[in-house]
Enzyme design. Structure first.
Site, PDB file in Angstrom:
ATOM      1  N   GLY A 104      21.327 -64.132 -24.962  1.00 55.81           N
ATOM      2  CA  GLY A 104      21.354 -62.664 -24.876  1.00 55.81           C
ATOM      3  C   GLY A 104      20.509 -62.014 -25.956  1.00 55.81           C
ATOM      4  O   GLY A 104      20.907 -61.022 -26.566  1.00 55.81           O
ATOM      5  N   ALA A 105      19.310 -62.556 -26.170  1.00 58.12           N
ATOM      6  CA  ALA A 105      18.440 -62.007 -27.223  1.00 58.12           C
ATOM      7  C   ALA A 105      17.541 -60.891 -26.692  1.00 58.12           C
ATOM      8  O   ALA A 105      16.621 -60.460 -27.374  1.00 58.12           O
ATOM      9  CB  ALA A 105      17.604 -63.120 -27.845  1.00 58.12           C
ATOM     10  N   SER A 151      18.470 -57.827 -26.005  1.00 62.95           N
ATOM     11  CA  SER A 151      18.813 -56.475 -26.485  1.00 62.95           C
ATOM     12  C   SER A 151      19.801 -56.570 -27.634  1.00 62.95           C
ATOM     13  O   SER A 151      20.248 -57.665 -27.995  1.00 62.95           O
ATOM     14  CB  SER A 151      19.383 -55.612 -25.344  1.00 62.95           C
ATOM     15  OG  SER A 151      20.714 -55.976 -25.066  1.00 62.95           O
ATOM     16  N   GLY A 152      20.115 -55.410 -28.213  1.00 65.72           N
ATOM     17  CA  GLY A 152      21.200 -55.294 -29.188  1.00 65.72           C
ATOM     18  C   GLY A 152      21.166 -56.287 -30.331  1.00 65.72           C
ATOM     19  O   GLY A 152      20.121 -56.556 -30.943  1.00 65.72           O
ATOM     20  N   LEU A 153      22.322 -56.855 -30.612  1.00 68.64           N
ATOM     21  CA  LEU A 153      22.499 -57.769 -31.737  1.00 68.64           C
ATOM     22  C   LEU A 153      21.600 -59.008 -31.631  1.00 68.64           C
ATOM     23  O   LEU A 153      21.004 -59.435 -32.619  1.00 68.64           O
ATOM     24  CB  LEU A 153      23.975 -58.184 -31.823  1.00 68.64           C
ATOM     25  CG  LEU A 153      24.343 -59.189 -32.909  1.00 68.64           C
ATOM     26  CD1 LEU A 153      24.057 -58.636 -34.299  1.00 68.64           C
ATOM     27  CD2 LEU A 153      25.824 -59.578 -32.790  1.00 68.64           C
ATOM     28  N   GLY A 154      21.525 -59.585 -30.429  1.00 68.54           N
ATOM     29  CA  GLY A 154      20.732 -60.806 -30.244  1.00 68.54           C
ATOM     30  C   GLY A 154      19.264 -60.574 -30.559  1.00 68.54           C
ATOM     31  O   GLY A 154      18.617 -61.378 -31.249  1.00 68.54           O
ATOM     32  N   TYR A 212      37.443 -58.410 -21.531  1.00 65.77           N
ATOM     33  CA  TYR A 212      36.439 -58.575 -22.596  1.00 65.77           C
ATOM     34  C   TYR A 212      37.100 -59.027 -23.901  1.00 65.77           C
ATOM     35  O   TYR A 212      36.658 -59.982 -24.543  1.00 65.77           O
ATOM     36  CB  TYR A 212      35.680 -57.262 -22.824  1.00 65.77           C
ATOM     37  CG  TYR A 212      34.821 -57.263 -24.072  1.00 65.77           C
ATOM     38  CD1 TYR A 212      33.573 -57.872 -24.093  1.00 65.77           C
ATOM     39  CD2 TYR A 212      35.275 -56.655 -25.249  1.00 65.77           C
ATOM     40  CE1 TYR A 212      32.791 -57.877 -25.245  1.00 65.77           C
ATOM     41  CE2 TYR A 212      34.506 -56.655 -26.398  1.00 65.77           C
ATOM     42  CZ  TYR A 212      33.260 -57.270 -26.398  1.00 65.77           C
ATOM     43  OH  TYR A 212      32.495 -57.283 -27.547  1.00 65.77           O
TER      44      TYR A 212
HETATM   45  P1  NDP Z   1      24.100 -55.873 -25.525  1.00 66.91           P
HETATM   46  O1  NDP Z   1      24.649 -55.478 -24.208  1.00 66.91           O
HETATM   47  O2  NDP Z   1      23.023 -55.063 -26.148  1.00 66.91           O
HETATM   48  O3  NDP Z   1      23.600 -57.372 -25.483  1.00 66.91           O
HETATM   49  C1  NDP Z   1      24.243 -58.327 -24.677  1.00 66.91           C
HETATM   50  C2  NDP Z   1      23.242 -59.359 -24.264  1.00 66.91           C
HETATM   51  O4  NDP Z   1      23.897 -60.310 -23.414  1.00 66.91           O
HETATM   52  C3  NDP Z   1      22.075 -58.793 -23.456  1.00 66.91           C
HETATM   53  O5  NDP Z   1      20.900 -59.412 -23.914  1.00 66.91           O
HETATM   54  C4  NDP Z   1      22.410 -59.224 -22.041  1.00 66.91           C
HETATM   55  O6  NDP Z   1      21.265 -59.444 -21.223  1.00 66.91           O
HETATM   56  C5  NDP Z   1      23.086 -60.547 -22.317  1.00 66.91           C
HETATM   57  N1  NDP Z   1      23.818 -61.039 -21.154  1.00 66.91           N
HETATM   58  C6  NDP Z   1      24.791 -60.410 -20.449  1.00 66.91           C
HETATM   59  N2  NDP Z   1      25.166 -61.180 -19.406  1.00 66.91           N
HETATM   60  C7  NDP Z   1      24.425 -62.306 -19.458  1.00 66.91           C
HETATM   61  C8  NDP Z   1      24.347 -63.463 -18.651  1.00 66.91           C
HETATM   62  N3  NDP Z   1      25.084 -63.613 -17.539  1.00 66.91           N
HETATM   63  N4  NDP Z   1      23.466 -64.434 -18.996  1.00 66.91           N
HETATM   64  C9  NDP Z   1      22.684 -64.296 -20.091  1.00 66.91           C
HETATM   65  N5  NDP Z   1      22.705 -63.211 -20.878  1.00 66.91           N
HETATM   66  C10 NDP Z   1      23.569 -62.226 -20.564  1.00 66.91           C
HETATM   67  O7  NDP Z   1      25.391 -55.934 -26.497  1.00 66.91           O
HETATM   68  P2  NDP Z   1      25.568 -56.308 -28.046  1.00 66.91           P
HETATM   69  O8  NDP Z   1      24.269 -56.634 -28.656  1.00 66.91           O
HETATM   70  O9  NDP Z   1      26.410 -55.270 -28.633  1.00 66.91           O
HETATM   71  O10 NDP Z   1      26.452 -57.616 -27.925  1.00 66.91           O
HETATM   72  C11 NDP Z   1      26.097 -58.849 -28.480  1.00 66.91           C
HETATM   73  C12 NDP Z   1      27.329 -59.562 -29.001  1.00 66.91           C
HETATM   74  O11 NDP Z   1      27.925 -58.803 -30.044  1.00 66.91           O
HETATM   75  C13 NDP Z   1      28.421 -59.785 -27.960  1.00 66.91           C
HETATM   76  O12 NDP Z   1      28.950 -61.078 -28.132  1.00 66.91           O
HETATM   77  C14 NDP Z   1      29.463 -58.740 -28.329  1.00 66.91           C
HETATM   78  O13 NDP Z   1      30.748 -59.148 -27.930  1.00 66.91           O
HETATM   79  C15 NDP Z   1      29.314 -58.731 -29.820  1.00 66.91           C
HETATM   80  N6  NDP Z   1      29.837 -57.578 -30.518  1.00 66.91           N
HETATM   81  C16 NDP Z   1      29.286 -56.334 -30.338  1.00 66.91           C
HETATM   82  C17 NDP Z   1      29.802 -55.257 -31.023  1.00 66.91           C
HETATM   83  C18 NDP Z   1      29.267 -53.896 -30.855  1.00 66.91           C
HETATM   84  O14 NDP Z   1      29.810 -52.977 -31.477  1.00 66.91           O
HETATM   85  N7  NDP Z   1      28.238 -53.677 -30.064  1.00 66.91           N
HETATM   86  C19 NDP Z   1      30.886 -55.435 -31.983  1.00 66.91           C
HETATM   87  C20 NDP Z   1      31.368 -56.781 -32.097  1.00 66.91           C
HETATM   88  C21 NDP Z   1      30.834 -57.791 -31.399  1.00 66.91           C
HETATM   89  P3  NDP Z   1      20.467 -58.223 -20.503  1.00 66.91           P
HETATM   90  O15 NDP Z   1      19.573 -57.665 -21.587  1.00 66.91           O
HETATM   91  O16 NDP Z   1      19.721 -58.929 -19.438  1.00 66.91           O
HETATM   92  O17 NDP Z   1      21.479 -57.261 -20.013  1.00 66.91           O
END
Ligand code: NDP
Length: 314
Positions: free
Chosen positions: A9-10, A12-15, A189
């Site tokens: 999941g790199a 967007s976001g954290l990744g 979740y």
């Molecule tokens: P995002 O939605 O920005 O990132 C999630 C990522 O997961 C995206 O790259 C998405 O892909 C990918 N993803 C979703 N489904 C699949 C799948 N079936 N196969 C492969 N990749 C998939 O959210 P965050 O960056 O916020 O979340 C990242 C982590 O941080 C998660 O584990 C979340 O639980 C954790 N977290 C987040 C917090 C927050 O406040 N945001 C707080 C605490 C933990 P695509 O880009 O294609 O949608």
């Protein structure tokens, strides 16, 4: 040599922020394991990562076949695996009905937990083979699964119960919730995040001594701006970031959160295994306590055994 880190999941976001932080050090090659190839490629370019610092590889965690395919493809590149970061997640807080993975598991637990469970088990062999000085496997956790915190006490609370729903297949026929209850997307979740934290500890108990791999989890702070909240109602998306910034003060930018996760990947001072890391408001890391359920060793063992059956490892 450069270290090789796989981050799920790199795109967007954290990744993405973590991939960028690691690439910027010049010491890492990042495998961006993503379901949307084009989006990941564009994301890498948009944050200014250079071509030689990353490779995008296809991985859809909502399909166990895709997980196996990813592992095969990765092995074919003949690169070592030094760090695995299980980061991807879906969150469906407003869903009225459950949706399902390719194999028919409820989507949140199927993706966030079962997909990563199979991936981490298969890639453990590759981590073992690496000669990197500090090999690590990190599973991103969350405060929301920890009922010993304020955030973890916002209903619906995480609760895996006796795992009866998971044991019966999590396919909606008996139940689509781990505890056997009625479907609730927000709870699914949170439950999946408890599974992530339990899995990290079970991996530590089973494999740390034998393999020397460091297993860790973390709560990077509330990154209120990421795509995670994309399915929430618009009013929530508008108010959540300022609420976290000014009221709870738990807010952290994507960039800062990425730096935190990058520390767990490579900082020598965060090399201890079995730890759930958190950060103070001044951005110093500390070993945090997990809730009773998220640190329950018996539940972790049971979760491990039931999950092995569901993903076809037992
Ligand atoms: P995002 O939605 O920005 O990132 C999630 C990522 O997961 C995206 O790259 C998405 O892909 C990918 N993803 C979703 N489904 C699949 C799948 N079936 N196969 C492969 N990749 C998939 O959210 P965050 O960056 O916020 O979340 C990242 C982590 O941080 C998660 O584990 C979340 O639980 C954790 N977290 C987040 C917090 C927050 O406040 N945001 C707080 C605490 C933990 P695509 O880009 O294609 O949608």
């Amino acid at each position: 040599r450069k270290g090789t880190a796989v981050i799920t999941g790199a795109s967007s976001g954290l990744g993405l922020a973590t991939a960028k932080a690691l690439a910027d050090t010049g010491k890492w090659h990042v495998i961006m394991a993503c379901r949307n190839f084009l989006k990941a490629e564009r994301a890498a370019r948009s944050v200014g990562m250079s071509k030689e610092d990353y490779t995008v590889m296809h991985l859809d965690l909502a399909s166990l076949e895709s997980v196996k395919q990813f592992v095969d493809n990765f092995r074919r590149t003949e690169q070592p695996l030094d760090v695995l970061v299980c980061n991807a997640a879906v969150y469906q807080p407003t869903a009225k009905e459950p949706s399902f993975t390719a194999e028919g598991f409820e989507l949140s637990v199927g993706t966030n937990h079962l997909g990563h469970f199979l991936l981490s088990r298969l890639l453990l062999d590759d981590l073992k083979k690496s000669d990197y000085p500090s090999k690590r496997m990190i599973i991103v956790g969350s405060i929301t699964g920890n009922t010993n915190t304020l955030a973890g006490n916002v209903p619906p609370k995480a609760n895996l119960g006796d795992l009866r729903g998971l044991a019966s297949g999590l396919n909606g026929q008996n139940s689509s919730m781990i505890d056997g209850g009625d479907f609730d997307g927000a709870k699914a979740y949170k439950d999946s995040k408890v599974c992530n934290m339990l899995t990290m500890q079970e991996l530590h108990r089973r494999y740390h001594e034998e393999t020397g791999v460091t297993f860790a989890s973390l709560y990077p702070g509330c990154i209120a701006t990421t795509g995670l909240f994309r399915e929430h109602i618009p009013l929530f998306r508008l108010l959540f970031p300022p609420f976290q910034k000014y009221i709870t003060k738990g807010y952290v930018s994507e960039e800062e959160a990425g730096k935190r996760l990058a520390q767990v990947v490579s900082d020598p001072s965060l090399g201890k295994s079995g730890v759930y890391w958190s950060w103070n408001n001044n951005s110093s890391s500390f070993e945090n306590q997990l809730s009773k359920e998220a640190s329950d060793a018996e539940k972790a063992k049971k979760l491990w055994e039931v999950s092995e059956k569901l993903v076809g490892l037992a």
